[in-house]
Design an enzyme around this catalytic site. Sequence first.
Site, PDB file in Angstrom:
ATOM      1  N   TYR A 160      13.788  61.898  45.043  1.00 24.16           N
ATOM      2  CA  TYR A 160      15.008  61.675  45.818  1.00 24.16           C
ATOM      3  C   TYR A 160      15.876  60.605  45.167  1.00 24.16           C
ATOM      4  O   TYR A 160      17.080  60.808  44.964  1.00 24.16           O
ATOM      5  CB  TYR A 160      14.659  61.268  47.250  1.00 24.16           C
ATOM      6  CG  TYR A 160      15.866  60.851  48.053  1.00 24.16           C
ATOM      7  CD1 TYR A 160      16.741  61.801  48.561  1.00 24.16           C
ATOM      8  CD2 TYR A 160      16.139  59.502  48.297  1.00 24.16           C
ATOM      9  CE1 TYR A 160      17.868  61.423  49.290  1.00 24.16           C
ATOM     10  CE2 TYR A 160      17.256  59.119  49.019  1.00 24.16           C
ATOM     11  CZ  TYR A 160      18.112  60.081  49.517  1.00 24.16           C
ATOM     12  OH  TYR A 160      19.225  59.694  50.224  1.00 24.16           O
ATOM     13  N   SER A 213      23.383  57.422  47.487  1.00 27.63           N
ATOM     14  CA  SER A 213      22.550  56.558  48.334  1.00 27.63           C
ATOM     15  C   SER A 213      22.374  55.237  47.609  1.00 27.63           C
ATOM     16  O   SER A 213      22.484  55.174  46.374  1.00 27.63           O
ATOM     17  CB  SER A 213      21.182  57.213  48.571  1.00 27.63           C
ATOM     18  OG  SER A 213      20.263  56.289  49.134  1.00 27.63           O
TER      19      SER A 213
END
Length: 259
Positions: free
Chosen positions: A151, A138
Amino acid sequence: MPTALITGASSGIGEVFAQELAQRQYNLILVARSEAKLQELATKLQQAHGINAEIIVQDLSQPGAGTTVFEAVSQKGLTVDMLINNAGFGDYGAFSDRPLPKFMEMIQLNITTLVELTHLFLAPMRQRRQGSIINVASIAGFMPLPYMSVYAATKAFVLSFSEALWAENRTSGIRIQALCPGPTATQFFQAAEFPATMNESGVNMVTAAQVVQESLQGLETNKSNVVTGGLNTQIIVNLQRFFPREVLVNLIESQFKAK
């Protein structure tokens, strides 16, 4: 036909990878928790493209799940030419306010199972001196992300891990990519329990189809990482070059704090 194994294949980016690779005449091994969704997708792709699609129903957030998947593939007598580690999830909120078991499942899925699957399937690829691995990271992996601290840290691991493997394997016929999507129109934000006000904040999102196309284009030229989303995301991932880390993380905190 070559065979691709895709985790998190029942929706979002994983589902689009399955659709695109079926069009390119890949046989598929689809892995996720939802048997009904996997079977529906497998049937649709087989009928549309004349490929073979196997399903493996597995919760990849459980310890040893990667080995279970590898053994299931081996029992079917299949060779995996492309591994796409797409399964993962996030969680929004102050670290101390969110449930610890959810963080531990996130680390297990986003990091541990990904490493397990990569190790198990990379070894036979090296023996054959051919194969591809796409690990979905990401743009959050490029910097600390307050209110999504675990995350972002898991995706920083995936980015670093994948780029290191790219360097180790670049002369052995193996292509390895860290795919780093920016904001993408999937169910990610709802699953991460973002506040409704932030879901409607006007963030420009790209489609999962755009992410998949950019990823596969980058794989053709063996790019170590692919950042999707155009100029905006390129600016975001390069901000750390121009601002002190404390300044940058404070700025991000102010943007991500629920209003």
